[in-house]
Design a protein around this motif. Structure first.
Motif, PDB file in Angstrom:
ATOM      1  N   LYS A 192      -7.414   7.953  -2.331  1.00  0.00           N
ATOM      2  CA  LYS A 192      -8.375   8.259  -2.831  1.00  0.00           C
ATOM      3  C   LYS A 192      -8.518   9.499  -3.553  1.00  0.00           C
ATOM      4  O   LYS A 192      -8.801   9.889  -4.763  1.00  0.00           O
ATOM      5  N   ASN A 213     -18.465   6.685   5.146  1.00  0.00           N
ATOM      6  CA  ASN A 213     -17.808   7.760   5.669  1.00  0.00           C
ATOM      7  C   ASN A 213     -18.112   8.866   4.945  1.00  0.00           C
ATOM      8  O   ASN A 213     -18.174   9.163   3.547  1.00  0.00           O
ATOM      9  N   ILE A 263     -16.103  10.593   2.127  1.00  0.00           N
ATOM     10  CA  ILE A 263     -15.818   9.902   0.822  1.00  0.00           C
ATOM     11  C   ILE A 263     -16.970  10.247  -0.049  1.00  0.00           C
ATOM     12  O   ILE A 263     -16.828  10.316  -1.051  1.00  0.00           O
ATOM     13  N   GLN A 298      -9.748   1.643  -5.553  1.00  0.00           N
ATOM     14  CA  GLN A 298     -10.262   0.549  -4.474  1.00  0.00           C
ATOM     15  C   GLN A 298      -9.551   0.467  -3.424  1.00  0.00           C
ATOM     16  O   GLN A 298      -8.532  -0.267  -3.156  1.00  0.00           O
ATOM     17  N   THR A 299      -9.540   1.601  -2.630  1.00  0.00           N
ATOM     18  CA  THR A 299      -8.933   1.826  -1.417  1.00  0.00           C
ATOM     19  C   THR A 299      -9.916   2.454  -0.350  1.00  0.00           C
ATOM     20  O   THR A 299     -10.718   2.862  -0.611  1.00  0.00           O
ATOM     21  N   ASP A 300      -9.396   2.077   0.980  1.00  0.00           N
ATOM     22  CA  ASP A 300      -9.912   2.590   1.943  1.00  0.00           C
ATOM     23  C   ASP A 300      -9.053   3.947   2.561  1.00  0.00           C
ATOM     24  O   ASP A 300      -9.676   4.871   3.182  1.00  0.00           O
ATOM     25  N   ASN A 301      -8.078   4.113   2.012  1.00  0.00           N
ATOM     26  CA  ASN A 301      -7.102   5.277   2.260  1.00  0.00           C
ATOM     27  C   ASN A 301      -7.764   6.587   1.845  1.00  0.00           C
ATOM     28  O   ASN A 301      -7.657   6.745   0.468  1.00  0.00           O
ATOM     29  N   LEU A 302      -8.219   7.641   2.585  1.00  0.00           N
ATOM     30  CA  LEU A 302      -8.629   8.595   2.085  1.00  0.00           C
ATOM     31  C   LEU A 302      -7.723   9.482   1.353  1.00  0.00           C
ATOM     32  O   LEU A 302      -8.162  10.205   0.184  1.00  0.00           O
ATOM     33  N   ASP A 347     -18.753   4.682  -4.064  1.00  0.00           N
ATOM     34  CA  ASP A 347     -18.455   5.673  -2.897  1.00  0.00           C
ATOM     35  C   ASP A 347     -19.364   6.438  -2.467  1.00  0.00           C
ATOM     36  O   ASP A 347     -19.423   7.110  -1.338  1.00  0.00           O
ATOM     37  N   LYS A 366       0.962  -1.354  -0.039  1.00  0.00           N
ATOM     38  CA  LYS A 366      -0.073   0.080  -0.037  1.00  0.00           C
ATOM     39  C   LYS A 366       0.877   1.317  -0.037  1.00  0.00           C
ATOM     40  O   LYS A 366       0.571   2.198  -0.776  1.00  0.00           O
ATOM     41  N   ASP A 418     -20.466   4.962   0.445  1.00  0.00           N
ATOM     42  CA  ASP A 418     -19.551   4.537   1.576  1.00  0.00           C
ATOM     43  C   ASP A 418     -20.045   5.170   2.894  1.00  0.00           C
ATOM     44  O   ASP A 418     -20.504   6.241   3.191  1.00  0.00           O
ATOM     45  N   THR A 439     -16.774   2.774  -9.285  1.00  0.00           N
ATOM     46  CA  THR A 439     -16.250   2.995  -8.220  1.00  0.00           C
ATOM     47  C   THR A 439     -17.012   4.335  -7.413  1.00  0.00           C
ATOM     48  O   THR A 439     -17.304   4.434  -6.175  1.00  0.00           O
TER      49      THR A 439
END
Length: 949
Positions: free
Chosen positions: A66, A99, A102, A59-63, A94, A27, A97, A90
């Motif tokens: 993104k 959050n 996001i 495709q990631t959770d890292n803001l 999103d 990552k 999501d 996506t």
């Protein structure tokens, strides 16, 4: 370590390596790679080849990651639309999501990707976000609707997003309300006729509630929206002002100016005797003064706005003169603006203080500023009569300093003081004459010559002084030459015996040795006047001059009203309406201040006004030459509401022009929201006298008049003049152009026959018009598709539009044309019949005709005779209707038929006519009434040509 490492190029860090890193399993490595890609993109490298690899990183959770990927996507989606579709899933994901950051990020990025292919996929996620539980997401989605509308307006309307946006105005969160207002305002600007922001007291209340809790930019959006609302009465106006006033103490100057704009507009509706009105005036001064303690650039913007406010309501800042005194470290642009406002605020109460300051400024080192300060002293003398003497003595003190440019400016302003107060301060002339030799600027020399000529009888050696100027006559500027010619003629008329040689000398210099047409013409006029009738010459040249007005640089009232509605925008800094500098001013709306309370104006809803059957507010007349705003699109004429039948369908080009130029009768029927000042005058105006026939005894009074119509048969076809030679072959190297103008189905055409009488082939034809009275311009290029061989002729039909640049011509219907071909450019002028500009919806309603005829002043009525015409009234009416001159009613009084007719020009000007036809009498009488009387002569000529052919 800082982010600068991403911008350092290593030998291997190229596309291939980045691709490998983007597809890494680690990552951290992926994030580093995306940062490098963004860095390369920022410095202008093309990294579009990495599009699929970067999109895979979404495709990631890292803001943070993104955000970087979304940034890349916004930049390259346009050049890679097919690849951008890959990202749609996506986005959809999103937008759901957990959050909210996001979700908002996704919807914001969606709005920034301007790719038609993927907009329809974004509708569903956007709909969900507009109804999201989190206000941060909702406010972001509101702005996204405006962005999507810019890409595909139809889609937004079909999907019902506009209604959802309107619902957001009632949202519980103030930021959502502010963004909804901002988005709706943005959309409404590009669609001025759509009633998107349906402002009513309930909506206004919601906006005012949100105002207190918004961010500063949200407050600006809401205040700007409030400024477009017209309150129902003075009570509502006062209530809004009370709730907006706290914004004046905001730290952000943009909020302050937006609040000032709202208050300036709503004050128009408050009665001046109201206590609150005085309180409001007092509250407006401190925030404006505070703006002047900001940095110079902000000060300048504030001063430009204050300049407008002072012209509209000088009482707001009348006690704040001291804050406009110039500081030694002010930049020149701030100094000059402060000086201008000081003069506007100068009054008998503060003139001593102002003069002391101005005298101080006149000793500064900055030449431009000193000149302006000396001029300001003169303007004060003209504005405040009681101070004139003190101003003159101040100017004399400045002349004694013998500083060249100060002396020259002082002489120029003293000339103006003499014009304002004749026979009062002539004792200073001797001092002025002493400085004659030092004058080297044309304006100062011309001013001095004017003074010598005007007061020649009081100056013993006037002839010697003027003779000294005459020695270098040909080296002088035109301004000085013209002034010298007039001054010597004045001197001759006052002292004929001593100055005969001098006047002959100047007349021969002006007429025989000069190549300036203005100077020659003036010389010849004087020569003929003096040789034929010296008494008349004396009356003309030595006539009493009108006094000059005190404020010559005030902004024209209707423009000032519009600029007040744009306080805090670029328009208020340029002092020009937005349509003058916004490209493609299709979406620019003209704003007006509401009618003031107590002036007899109605401030009710438009429906209530239309019932009153109000007379017409004058449509703007044809601008005169040199009018910078003389653009037909600035005539602010909204389309008529209920006048006559709808116009027949015509080609798209003409309909577009019609929509732009509108009809001038809107305010007549009360469609002018809030009532314009012109309407106030109409409400209280006594009816003007009617044409003779209207006063004839008729059983049911005036209103019966139009029930007597009859005998108006079917119209004939329009009369088109035969072709005439516009450009003879001998003047155009063998090219002959003959032509005429026709109007068919609402489209004006210039029909021409091009004949080649030369020996060579002609190609590459093009045509251009000079600016003209009605903005006629080619609607497309001149279509000459094949070369024009010798002795060959070709027919060309050129469609014309009426949205070109405008300049008043003499005669009004003159058109100057340039035609180019492969040989040369040729110029000619021709005259078009004014009926080409009569539109198909020019038939007025009968009651409206009556009210309008009464309202147009009698001075605007012209009467003409049409001789040798042998048609009866019905035949005349039918013939005229073919040229869009519509008969509204007919009546017969003592064997004389009266036809009442109306026609409307493409720029919204209405012309009303009364045509009298007596059986057996070949001479008709026609009376024409129009807001722009200069049109009448052309209309009469048109009647004559239609009826006689």
């Amino acid at each position: 370590m800082t982010d600068s490492k991403y911008f350092t190029t290593t030998k291997k860090g190229e596309i291939f390596e980045l691709k490998a890193e983007l597809n890494s399993d680690k990552k951290e490595k992926k994030k580093e790679a995306v940062k490098k890609v963004i860095a390369s993109m920022t410095v202008g490298k093309d990294v579009s080849a990495l599009f699929p690899d970067v999109v895979n990183c979404m495709q990631t959770d890292n803001l943070e990651l993104k955000k970087l990927v979304y940034l890349y996507l916004m930049n390259y989606a346009k050049s890679q639309p097919d690849m951008a579709i890959m990202a749609v899933n996506t986005f959809v994901k999103d937008c759901e999501d957990p959050n909210p950051l996001i979700r908002a990020l996704a919807v914001r990025t969606m709005g920034c990707i301007r790719v038609d292919k993927i907009t329809e996929y974004l509708c569903e996620p956007l709909r969900k976000c507009l109804k999201d539980e989190d206000p941060y997401v909702r406010k972001t989605a509101a702005v996204c609707v405006a962005k999507l509308h810019d890409i595909n307006a139809q889609l937004v309307e079909d999907q019902g997003f506009l209604d959802t946006l309107k619902d957001l105005i009632s949202d519980s969160n103030p930021m959502v309300v502010a963004n909804a207002v901002a988005a709706l305002s943005e959309i409404a600007e590009s669609h001025p006729n759509s009633n998107l922001l349906d402002l009513n007291p309930q909506t206004i209340n919601k906006l005012l509630t949100a105002l207190n809790e918004c961010t500063e930019w949200g407050q600006i959006f809401i205040l700007d929206c409030l400024a477009n609302y017209t309150p129902r009465d003075d009570r509502e106006s006062q209530s809004i002002c009370e709730r907006v006033t706290p914004r004046l103490s905001h730290a952000n100057s943009a909020v302050v100016l937006s609040a000032v704009k709202v208050l300036m507009k709503f004050m128009e509706m408050l009665p001046k005797d109201l206590d609150y009105y005085g309180t409001l005036l007092k509250k407006l001064a401190p925030p404006l003064v505070t703006l002047l303690s900001a940095e110079p650039e902000l000060q300048y913007v504030a001063l430009r706005n204050i300049n407008l406010i002072v012209q509209r309501r000088p009482e707001i800042l009348k006690h704040e003169m001291k804050v406009f005194f110039v500081k030694y470290n002010d930049p020149i642009y701030v100094k000059l603006e402060k000086l201008d406002i000081m003069i506007r605020l100068a009054s008998q109460a503060n003139i001593a203080q102002v003069l002391a300051e101005l005298k101080e400024y006149a000793t500064e080192v900055d030449v431009d500023f000193v000149r302006k300060a000396v001029r300001a002293i003169g303007r004060c003398a003209i504005k405040v009569e009681q101070s004139a003497e003190r101003c003159v003595s101040t100017l004399l003190d400045l002349i004694q300093t013998k500083v060249n440019y100060v002396v020259q400016e002082a002489i120029v302003v003293i000339k103006d003081i003499f014009r304002k107060y004749p026979n009062k301060y002539e004792s200073v002339i001797a001092t002025l004459c002493e400085n004659l030799d030092s004058l080297d600027e044309p304006e100062a020399r011309a001013a001095m010559i004017w003074i010598v000529g005007e007061y020649a009888e009081r100056i013993d050696n006037a002839d010697e002084l003027l003779e000294s100027f005459l020695e270098g006559f040909h080296d002088e500027s035109t301004q000085v030459q013209l002034q010298l010619l007039t001054a010597i003629v004045k001197l001759f008329l006052k002292k004929p015996t001593e100055t005969q040689e001098l006047v002959q000398q100047v007349l021969s210099l002006a007429t025989q040795d000069s190549d300036n047409p203005d100077l020659r013409d003036r010389g010849y006029i004087y020569w003929r006047l003096l040789s034929t009738d010296p008494v008349a010459a004396k009356e003309v040249v030595l006539a009493e001059k009108p006094l000059i007005s005190e404020e010559t640089d005030l902004i024209e009232p209707t423009l000032l009203e519009e600029l007040i509605c744009h306080i805090g925008t670029l328009a208020s800094v340029y002092h020009k309406p937005p349509s003058a500098f916004v490209e493609g001013s299709r979406g620019v709306q003209h704003k007006r201040l509401p009618g003031s309370a107590g002036s007899g104006e109605s401030v009710e809803s438009p429906d209530a006004v239309s019932a009153a059957g109000v007379s017409e507010a004058p449509p703007a007349v044809i601008p005169s030459q040199g009018d910078l705003l003389g653009d037909l699109l600035n005539l602010d004429l909204t389309p008529p509401t209920t006048t006559g039948p709808p116009p027949p369908a015509s080609s798209g080009m003409q309909m577009g022009a019609m929509d732009l130029l509108g009809g001038g009768l809107d305010s007549l029927l009360g469609g002018d929201l809030g009532g314009s000042p012109a309407m106030g005058a109409v409400f209280g105006a006594p009816p003007a006298t009617m044409p003779a026939s209207f006063n004839a005894p008729v059983s049911g009074g005036l209103d019966d008049l139009f029930d007597l119509g009859g005998g108006v048969g079917m119209p004939m076809g329009a009369y088109n003049a035969p072709k005439t030679v516009w450009l003879p072959a001998m003047k155009a190297k063998g090219l002959e152009i003959s032509g005429t103008f026709v109007r068919r189905a609402g489209v004006i055409q210039m029909e021409m026959t091009l004949t080649n009488k030369a020996m060579s082939v002609m190609t590459d034809f093009a045509i251009q018009f000079n600016r003209n009275s009605f903005g006629l311009a080619p609607a497309g290029p001149m279509q000459v598709l094949t070369p024009l061989s010798p002795n060959q002729s070709i027919e060309v039909a050129l469609p014309l539009s009426t949205v070109g640049p405008v300049m008043k011509m003499e005669p009004l219907n003159n058109l100057q044309v340039a035609v180019k071909n492969n040989i040369d450019v040729f110029y000619f002028s021709c005259q078009y019949p004014i009926s080409m500009l009569f539109v198909e919806d020019g038939k007025m309603e009968r009651q409206v005709f009556l009210a309008t005829w009464k309202d147009i002043p009698n001075d605007n009525e012209s009467q003409f005779q049409i001789k040798d015409c042998h048609l009866n009234s019905d035949a005349a009416s039918n013939k005229l209707q073919g040229s869009n001159i519509f008969t509204i009613a007919k009546r017969t009084v003592e064997g004389q038929d009266m036809l009442y007719q109306s026609m409307k020009l493409t720029n919204g000007i209405w012309v009303l006519a009364e045509l009298r036809v007596q059986a057996g009498n070949p001479n008709y009488t026609i009376s024409l009434k129009c807001r722009a009387p200069e049109v009448s002569q052309c209309v009469f000529q048109n009647y004559e040509s239609v009826l006689k052919n």
